[in-house]
Design a protein around this motif. Structure first.
Motif, short mmCIF file in Angstrom:
data_model
loop_
_atom_site.label_atom_id
_atom_site.label_comp_id
_atom_site.label_asym_id
_atom_site.label_seq_id
_atom_site.Cartn_x
_atom_site.Cartn_y
_atom_site.Cartn_z
N HIS A 1 -12.69 1.61 -7.16
CA HIS A 1 -11.95 0.54 -6.50
C HIS A 1 -10.89 1.05 -5.52
O HIS A 1 -10.04 0.28 -5.07
N ARG A 2 -10.95 2.33 -5.19
CA ARG A 2 -9.96 2.85 -4.23
C ARG A 2 -10.11 2.17 -2.88
O ARG A 2 -9.11 1.88 -2.21
N GLY A 3 -11.34 1.91 -2.47
CA GLY A 3 -11.58 1.23 -1.19
C GLY A 3 -11.06 -0.19 -1.20
O GLY A 3 -10.48 -0.66 -0.21
N ARG A 4 -11.22 -0.88 -2.31
CA ARG A 4 -10.72 -2.25 -2.42
C ARG A 4 -9.21 -2.28 -2.35
O ARG A 4 -8.61 -3.18 -1.75
N PHE B 1 -5.23 -1.88 -8.92
CA PHE B 1 -6.55 -1.29 -9.15
C PHE B 1 -6.44 0.01 -9.93
O PHE B 1 -5.58 0.85 -9.64
N LEU B 2 -7.33 0.17 -10.92
CA LEU B 2 -7.34 1.37 -11.74
C LEU B 2 -8.67 2.12 -11.69
O LEU B 2 -8.70 3.34 -11.80
N LEU C 1 -4.24 3.36 -9.16
CA LEU C 1 -3.69 4.26 -10.17
C LEU C 1 -3.47 5.66 -9.61
O LEU C 1 -2.50 6.34 -9.98
N ASP C 2 -4.33 6.10 -8.70
CA ASP C 2 -4.13 7.41 -8.06
C ASP C 2 -2.76 7.49 -7.39
O ASP C 2 -2.11 8.54 -7.39
N MET D 1 0.85 -1.18 0.00
CA MET D 1 0.00 0.00 0.00
C MET D 1 0.89 1.24 0.00
O MET D 1 2.10 1.15 0.21
N TRP D 2 0.30 2.39 -0.23
CA TRP D 2 1.03 3.65 -0.21
C TRP D 2 1.49 3.93 1.21
O TRP D 2 0.77 3.69 2.18
#
Length: 309
Positions: free
Chosen positions: A222-225, A217-218, A234-235, A195-196
């Motif tokens: 899907h940011r929560g996943r 994840f893109l 992607l963010d 993770m970040w």
């Protein structure tokens, strides 16, 4: 009606980022193995295509099966083909489980396969080639995990001694004074699943010439996943491009659920145009093939120009 042909096995992704080759297969949840042949190292061993056997070292990021399933096969095939004993580098918490796996195979095969395991705690490093070191860096995933930086160490004259006559340098050296300093040059970073976090504040990670990172994840939804699974979105890659000085950021661990055409569109929509030519997708065979064909054509044209001059 005739039955369908079986699905084809994925081909090795391939990129030439001079002077290094980056090759392997990385599909989220299925298999991940990425090799840099010039540095004698592969990262993860969720599968073991034949070219990977040439890597004397495999740097294992974590123990999930899609990243570790082929470790016993790697050892076995190197022994069978007379290549030599391979070495797995891993998180200290994975050392004993790897011994357990190899012991189980001894019972199954009724023979012992030679192997090496080196536990490398975060912050420690291992020389894998002359002046080339593999450094373990702590990452954050759902299980104990590491990222890795491959770096070169070079000895250089101290800045305050530049311009001094040779006689003076010899005098200082003979008196026991250290006249050189060691420079660390990060060549390749492989993040593994993570993770970040603080990993992406490190100079050796951000300064690597080639940064190989997951992007599981893109989709915006899907940011929560990504957060729950402790993966990158992607963010995060967009933020990483702003911080990193890497010549190439190679994305791995994409899922089959996302078609490569959608991946390209998502990258074009999210990544600033001036950064886009730094981003590569390891498994984008078509785009990478076109790029390599152009590299070949450029090399041939350069050779012809030199021959004519």
């Amino acid at each position: 009606m005739l039955p369908r042909e079986p699905a084809r096995s994925p081909q090795l992704g391939y990129l030439y980022i001079p002077p290094y080759r980056v090759q392997g297969i990385s599909i989220a949840g299925e298999q991940s193995v990425v090799q840099v042949p010039e540095l004698d190292v592969a990262f993860d061993i969720g599968a073991c295509p034949k070219p990977i056997l040439t890597a004397n070292y495999v740097a294992l990021t974590h123990g999930h099966m899609d990243h570790a399933a082929a470790l016993s096969y790697y050892f076995s095939q190197r022994n069978f083909q007379g290549i030599g004993v391979g070495t797995i580098v891993c998180h200290p918490e994975l050392e004993q489980p790897i011994h357990n796996v190899m012991k189980a195979w001894t019972g199954l095969e009724a023979q012992k396969t030679p192997y090496n395991v080196i536990a490398l705690p975060p912050g420690e490093q291992l020389e894998i080639k002359n002046n080339i070191y593999l450094r373990a860096v702590e990452s954050v995933h759902t299980v104990p995990s590491l990222a890795y930086v491959v770096l070169e160490k070079r000895s250089k004259l101290r800045p305050d001694l530049v311009g001094q006559p040779q006689e003076k340098l010899v005098e200082l050296k003979n008196s026991g004074e250290q006249i050189t300093q060691t420079l660390e040059i990060p060549l390749v970073c492989y993040t593994g699943d993570t993770m970040w976090g603080e990993l992406f504040d490190r100079p050796d990670v951000l300064g690597a010439k080639i940064l190989i990172t997951e992007c599981t994840f893109l989709e915006p939804g899907h940011r929560g996943r990504a957060s729950v699974g402790k993966h990158l979105h992607l963010d995060d890659i967009v933020k990483l491009l702003e911080k990193s000085t890497a010549e190439a950021v190679v994305l791995t661990h994409l899922s089959r659920r996302t078609h490569l055409g959608m991946v390209r569109k998502a990258l074009e929509a999210a990544v600033p145009p001036e950064q886009l030519d730094r981003v590569f997708v390891l498994m984008d065979q078509r785009t990478n093939r076109r790029r390599f064909d152009q590299q070949l054509a450029d090399a041939e044209a350069e050779a012809e120009a030199k021959a004519d001059s």
